[in-house]
Design a protein around this motif. Structure first.
Motif, PDB file in Angstrom:
ATOM      1  N   ARG A 116     -44.218 -54.377 -69.222  1.00 56.11           N
ATOM      2  CA  ARG A 116     -44.541 -52.948 -69.112  1.00 56.11           C
ATOM      3  C   ARG A 116     -46.009 -52.717 -68.792  1.00 56.11           C
ATOM      4  NH1 ARG A 116     -43.718 -49.980 -74.513  1.00 56.11           N
ATOM      5  NH2 ARG A 116     -45.926 -50.486 -74.768  1.00 56.11           N
ATOM      6  N   GLU A 117     -46.912 -53.370 -69.539  1.00 57.23           N
ATOM      7  CA  GLU A 117     -48.343 -53.150 -69.327  1.00 57.23           C
ATOM      8  C   GLU A 117     -48.797 -53.722 -67.992  1.00 57.23           C
ATOM      9  OE1 GLU A 117     -52.087 -51.541 -70.640  1.00 57.23           O
ATOM     10  OE2 GLU A 117     -49.994 -51.249 -71.260  1.00 57.23           O
ATOM     11  N   GLU A 118     -48.188 -54.834 -67.549  1.00 58.56           N
ATOM     12  CA  GLU A 118     -48.525 -55.410 -66.247  1.00 58.56           C
ATOM     13  C   GLU A 118     -48.236 -54.415 -65.123  1.00 58.56           C
ATOM     14  OE1 GLU A 118     -47.625 -60.155 -67.202  1.00 58.56           O
ATOM     15  OE2 GLU A 118     -46.100 -58.910 -66.262  1.00 58.56           O
ATOM     16  N   ILE A 119     -47.145 -53.678 -65.267  1.00 60.77           N
ATOM     17  CA  ILE A 119     -46.789 -52.680 -64.253  1.00 60.77           C
ATOM     18  C   ILE A 119     -47.714 -51.472 -64.346  1.00 60.77           C
ATOM     19  CG2 ILE A 119     -44.963 -51.124 -63.456  1.00 60.77           C
ATOM     20  CD1 ILE A 119     -42.950 -53.144 -64.652  1.00 60.77           C
ATOM     21  N   GLY A 120     -47.932 -50.987 -65.569  1.00 59.96           N
ATOM     22  CA  GLY A 120     -48.719 -49.777 -65.752  1.00 59.96           C
ATOM     23  C   GLY A 120     -50.166 -49.908 -65.321  1.00 59.96           C
ATOM     24  N   GLN A 121     -50.730 -51.120 -65.343  1.00 59.98           N
ATOM     25  CA  GLN A 121     -52.138 -51.294 -65.009  1.00 59.98           C
ATOM     26  C   GLN A 121     -52.363 -51.711 -63.556  1.00 59.98           C
ATOM     27  OE1 GLN A 121     -53.318 -54.311 -67.802  1.00 59.98           O
ATOM     28  NE2 GLN A 121     -52.557 -55.988 -66.562  1.00 59.98           N
ATOM     29  N   LEU A 122     -51.300 -51.727 -62.726  1.00 54.21           N
ATOM     30  CA  LEU A 122     -51.466 -52.090 -61.317  1.00 54.21           C
ATOM     31  C   LEU A 122     -52.475 -51.173 -60.625  1.00 54.21           C
ATOM     32  CD1 LEU A 122     -47.786 -52.785 -60.158  1.00 54.21           C
ATOM     33  CD2 LEU A 122     -49.653 -54.460 -60.278  1.00 54.21           C
ATOM     34  N   ARG A 123     -53.337 -51.773 -59.825  1.00 53.92           N
ATOM     35  CA  ARG A 123     -54.265 -51.016 -58.991  1.00 53.92           C
ATOM     36  C   ARG A 123     -53.729 -50.978 -57.567  1.00 53.92           C
ATOM     37  NH1 ARG A 123     -58.790 -55.053 -61.134  1.00 53.92           N
ATOM     38  NH2 ARG A 123     -57.086 -56.368 -60.427  1.00 53.92           N
ATOM     39  N   VAL A 124     -54.192 -50.013 -56.799  1.00 50.56           N
ATOM     40  CA  VAL A 124     -53.727 -49.900 -55.412  1.00 50.56           C
ATOM     41  C   VAL A 124     -54.002 -51.199 -54.658  1.00 50.56           C
ATOM     42  CG1 VAL A 124     -54.070 -48.674 -53.229  1.00 50.56           C
ATOM     43  CG2 VAL A 124     -53.989 -47.391 -55.379  1.00 50.56           C
ATOM     44  N   VAL A 162     -47.482 -45.563 -52.819  1.00 42.45           N
ATOM     45  CA  VAL A 162     -48.800 -46.157 -53.045  1.00 42.45           C
ATOM     46  C   VAL A 162     -49.769 -45.761 -51.934  1.00 42.45           C
ATOM     47  CG1 VAL A 162     -50.078 -48.332 -53.224  1.00 42.45           C
ATOM     48  CG2 VAL A 162     -47.871 -48.089 -54.365  1.00 42.45           C
ATOM     49  N   ASN A 163     -49.310 -45.788 -50.692  1.00 46.97           N
ATOM     50  CA  ASN A 163     -50.183 -45.469 -49.561  1.00 46.97           C
ATOM     51  C   ASN A 163     -50.617 -44.006 -49.534  1.00 46.97           C
ATOM     52  OD1 ASN A 163     -50.168 -48.088 -48.606  1.00 46.97           O
ATOM     53  ND2 ASN A 163     -48.456 -47.754 -47.194  1.00 46.97           N
ATOM     54  N   LYS A 164     -49.874 -43.142 -50.193  1.00 42.67           N
ATOM     55  CA  LYS A 164     -50.208 -41.714 -50.201  1.00 42.67           C
ATOM     56  C   LYS A 164     -51.056 -41.298 -51.409  1.00 42.67           C
ATOM     57  CE  LYS A 164     -46.224 -40.058 -47.521  1.00 42.67           C
ATOM     58  NZ  LYS A 164     -45.006 -39.210 -47.550  1.00 42.67           N
ATOM     59  N   LEU A 165     -51.360 -42.235 -52.280  1.00 39.66           N
ATOM     60  CA  LEU A 165     -52.177 -41.886 -53.448  1.00 39.66           C
ATOM     61  C   LEU A 165     -53.560 -41.395 -53.001  1.00 39.66           C
ATOM     62  CD1 LEU A 165     -51.274 -44.829 -55.849  1.00 39.66           C
ATOM     63  CD2 LEU A 165     -50.865 -42.401 -56.280  1.00 39.66           C
ATOM     64  N   PRO A 166     -54.071 -40.316 -53.573  1.00 46.16           N
ATOM     65  CA  PRO A 166     -55.373 -39.772 -53.150  1.00 46.16           C
ATOM     66  C   PRO A 166     -56.524 -40.761 -53.339  1.00 46.16           C
ATOM     67  CG  PRO A 166     -54.164 -38.171 -54.474  1.00 46.16           C
ATOM     68  CD  PRO A 166     -53.417 -39.457 -54.574  1.00 46.16           C
ATOM     69  N   ASP A 167     -56.487 -41.512 -54.428  1.00 49.66           N
ATOM     70  CA  ASP A 167     -57.555 -42.464 -54.712  1.00 49.66           C
ATOM     71  C   ASP A 167     -57.071 -43.882 -54.402  1.00 49.66           C
ATOM     72  OD1 ASP A 167     -59.695 -43.914 -55.572  1.00 49.66           O
ATOM     73  OD2 ASP A 167     -59.552 -43.327 -57.693  1.00 49.66           O
ATOM     74  N   GLY A 221     -58.206 -46.611 -56.932  1.00 45.78           N
ATOM     75  CA  GLY A 221     -57.843 -46.490 -58.342  1.00 45.78           C
ATOM     76  C   GLY A 221     -56.551 -47.201 -58.676  1.00 45.78           C
ATOM     77  N   ARG A 222     -55.868 -46.675 -59.681  1.00 47.10           N
ATOM     78  CA  ARG A 222     -54.653 -47.299 -60.171  1.00 47.10           C
ATOM     79  C   ARG A 222     -53.416 -46.659 -59.539  1.00 47.10           C
ATOM     80  NH1 ARG A 222     -55.544 -51.039 -64.156  1.00 47.10           N
ATOM     81  NH2 ARG A 222     -57.620 -50.954 -65.075  1.00 47.10           N
ATOM     82  N   VAL A 223     -52.339 -47.449 -59.537  1.00 44.94           N
ATOM     83  CA  VAL A 223     -51.085 -46.993 -58.935  1.00 44.94           C
ATOM     84  C   VAL A 223     -50.506 -45.820 -59.726  1.00 44.94           C
ATOM     85  CG1 VAL A 223     -48.696 -47.685 -58.446  1.00 44.94           C
ATOM     86  CG2 VAL A 223     -50.585 -49.232 -57.894  1.00 44.94           C
ATOM     87  N   PHE A 224     -50.727 -45.820 -61.036  1.00 45.60           N
ATOM     88  CA  PHE A 224     -50.231 -44.729 -61.882  1.00 45.60           C
ATOM     89  C   PHE A 224     -51.410 -44.080 -62.601  1.00 45.60           C
ATOM     90  CE2 PHE A 224     -46.791 -47.986 -61.785  1.00 45.60           C
ATOM     91  CZ  PHE A 224     -45.946 -47.295 -60.927  1.00 45.60           C
ATOM     92  N   PRO A 225     -52.140 -43.227 -61.916  1.00 51.09           N
ATOM     93  CA  PRO A 225     -53.374 -42.652 -62.476  1.00 51.09           C
ATOM     94  C   PRO A 225     -53.149 -41.742 -63.668  1.00 51.09           C
ATOM     95  CG  PRO A 225     -52.813 -41.586 -60.394  1.00 51.09           C
ATOM     96  CD  PRO A 225     -51.879 -42.747 -60.539  1.00 51.09           C
ATOM     97  N   GLY A 226     -51.914 -41.298 -63.890  1.00 48.94           N
ATOM     98  CA  GLY A 226     -51.650 -40.411 -65.017  1.00 48.94           C
ATOM     99  C   GLY A 226     -51.640 -41.110 -66.358  1.00 48.94           C
TER     100      GLY A 226
END
Length: 515
Positions: free
Chosen positions: A338-346, A406-411, A414-419
């Protein structure tokens, strides 16, 4: 056999060579030359032994010259052969017990991490969505933590009062009236010197170090703070009895407290700060049993993905954003934690080149699960060295639009899940998502308490084996270490093999609505 090569509990190999008794006074009193090789691969570590041996012999030669030049040379009686043999057996026994302690600590850390979200929820006055047994264990842990914190606050207040009293006494010229704590022993303490030395070598997570610090303070509060070499086995036995007598503590809690203490004292013994680990044999038999995690059935998965998040595009109010949509899918199709997925960066979602079976150059989308730091104030956290891995994305994730997302993320830096926001001592990004998922899966009709977010990893392994994916490849996808020495030989599976393996993975009967 490589006699100078020894493996520490954290997997790192060390060069260790004994120093003859007559040379120890000329080498700062040390009994051995010990150097970290900084490697976890045995064969690679063995390759460094010849050079390390030369260096060690040079140090011994220098000690011999220092001995010859000394006037008079110290007279040290040689040890009898029987004593040397006893010390050898004691060292081997110590190494075995260190391995046992490492296993116990790993189990304790995993359970503490599992209960973390429930404890956080209870502390915030939120009813956690967990089994009654888990809530009870978490509640006991919270009560104990609050009690320990109150004790620490009391000690800090007392120290502050004593310090002020001493200051006033000195100012009035009444030095003899000052209240001072007696200074016994060498002044080497569990909660400071030993903890800091152990943490510097083992490099635990912030949450892990804090847990060991609290346990050291707990021992001091129950048994009195004393220099570590003055701690006796009787002290540890008395500590165990007091823990057992505390009705708020479970057997597992007592086991964990003893295991943490054993680890710190074992490190002190290995560093020759104390002659022996007096807590080595002090343990408790645990008869309590927790619930074993179960796979999600196909009906469970279809119920989840027919829920409002995946079927209707709804998002919870917690601000988790698209994480609630993609994290279950990534866990199911990639087998990641879970944490490996949540901390993915772009930057961790990227294309990787490889050569296919027809000797043609191809590229595949991958996720890079790593602890490599960057400019982010929150570095990635992984479980162990084997967790660093580059693995190809399952085609279904690309079909569902993960790359487009992922390609449409504004940043894009940053991270894949910025929320997701880091919470707790361990600064975990996904603890709150885990709590949300426990409630959400119940709303989707999955009542079994043994089915949690981590069940996606179990489910992935089951279907991977059914698809005929070799164990070695499964371990690479899931970031597991090898089970025996044979697994240390050879490189990781090639990207060509990994691409073919993930393409063969499927969940029969699974239905996922199109986004």
């Amino acid at each position: 056999m490589c006699s100078y090569l020894h493996r520490a509990p954290n997997g790192v190999y060390y060069f260790r060579m004994g120093i003859p008794a007559d040379l120890r006074p000329f080498m700062a009193g040390k009994r051995e030359i010990k150097r970290s090789l900084g490697l976890k691969d045995r064969e690679a570590a063995k390759a460094l032994i010849p050079d390390m041996t030369k260096t060690a012999h040079a140090l011994l030669k220098q000690a011999e010259r220092d001995k010859a030049a000394s006037i008079p040379a110290p007279v040290i009686a040689p040890k009898p052969a029987s004593q040397i043999e006893r010390e050898r057996r004691q060292w081997e026994y110590d190494q075995e017990q260190t391995d046992h302690a490492a296993d116990a600590n790993f189990t304790a850390d995993m359970e503490a991490e599992a209960l973390g979200p429930i404890i956080d929820a209870l502390a915030e006055g939120i009813e956690p969505d967990a089994s009654p047994a888990e809530i009870a264990r978490a509640a006991r842990r919270l009560i104990v933590d609050e009690r320990e914190k109150a004790g620490l606050d009391r000690d800090a207040l007392l120290a502050s009062v004593v310090a002020r009293y001493n200051k006033v006494a000195r100012a009035s010229g009444s030095e003899n009236q000052a209240v001072e704590y007696p200074d016994h022993g060498r002044g080497i303490y569990l909660d400071t010197d030993i903890l800091d030395g152990w943490a510097a070598e083992r490099k635990p997570s912030p949450r892990g170090k804090d847990a060991y610090w609290r346990d050291a303070k707990l021992f001091n509060s129950m048994m009195g703070r004393k220099s570590v070499e003055l701690i006796t086995k009787a002290d540890v036995m008395a500590y165990k009895r007091k823990l057992i007598a505390d009705s708020a503590r479970s057997q597992v809690n007592v086991r964990d407290r003893l295991a943490y203490l054993r680890t710190l004292l074992e490190w002190a013994a290995q560093e020759d700060i104390v002659p022996v680990n007096v807590a080595r044999d002090v343990k408790i038999a645990v008869t309590e049993r927790g619930e074993k995690r179960k796979d999600f059935s196909t009906d469970d998965l279809n119920a989840l993905f027919a829920g409002p998040v995946h079927a209707k595009g709804e998002r919870p109010k917690g601000g988790y954003g698209e994480a609630v949509y993609w994290m279950p899918l990534l866990a199911l199709f990639m087998g990641a934690r879970r944490e490996e997925i949540g901390q993915l960066r772009v930057q961790d979602v990227r294309r990787e080149a490889y050569i296919d079976d027809d000797d043609k150059r191809q590229e595949v989308w991958c996720i890079d699960i790593t602890d490599t730091p960057d400019d982010d104030a929150l570095p990635n956290q992984i479980k162990n060295e084997a967790s660093n891995r580059l693995v190809p994305l399952h085609p279904k994730l690309i079909e569902l639009g993960f790359i487009k997302y992922v390609n449409k993320l504004p940043d894009q830096t940053g991270r894949v899940f910025p929320g997701l926001k880091a919470v707790g001592i361990g600064k975990k990004l996904t603890d709150k998502v885990g709590q949300w998922f426990s409630r959400y899966k119940r709303d989707c009709g999955i009542e079994d308490n043994a089915k949690v977010f981590h069940s996606f990893r179990h489910t992935w392994k089951t279907h991977a084996v059914d698809a005929g994916i070799p164990e070695r490849v499964c371990r690479q996808f899931q970031g597991h270490e090898g089970k025996d020495a044979a697994d240390k030989y050879g490189a990781a599976p090639s990207m060509r093999v990994m691409v073919a393996a993930i393409a063969s993975y499927r969940v029969p009967g699974l239905v996922i609505p199109k986004p």
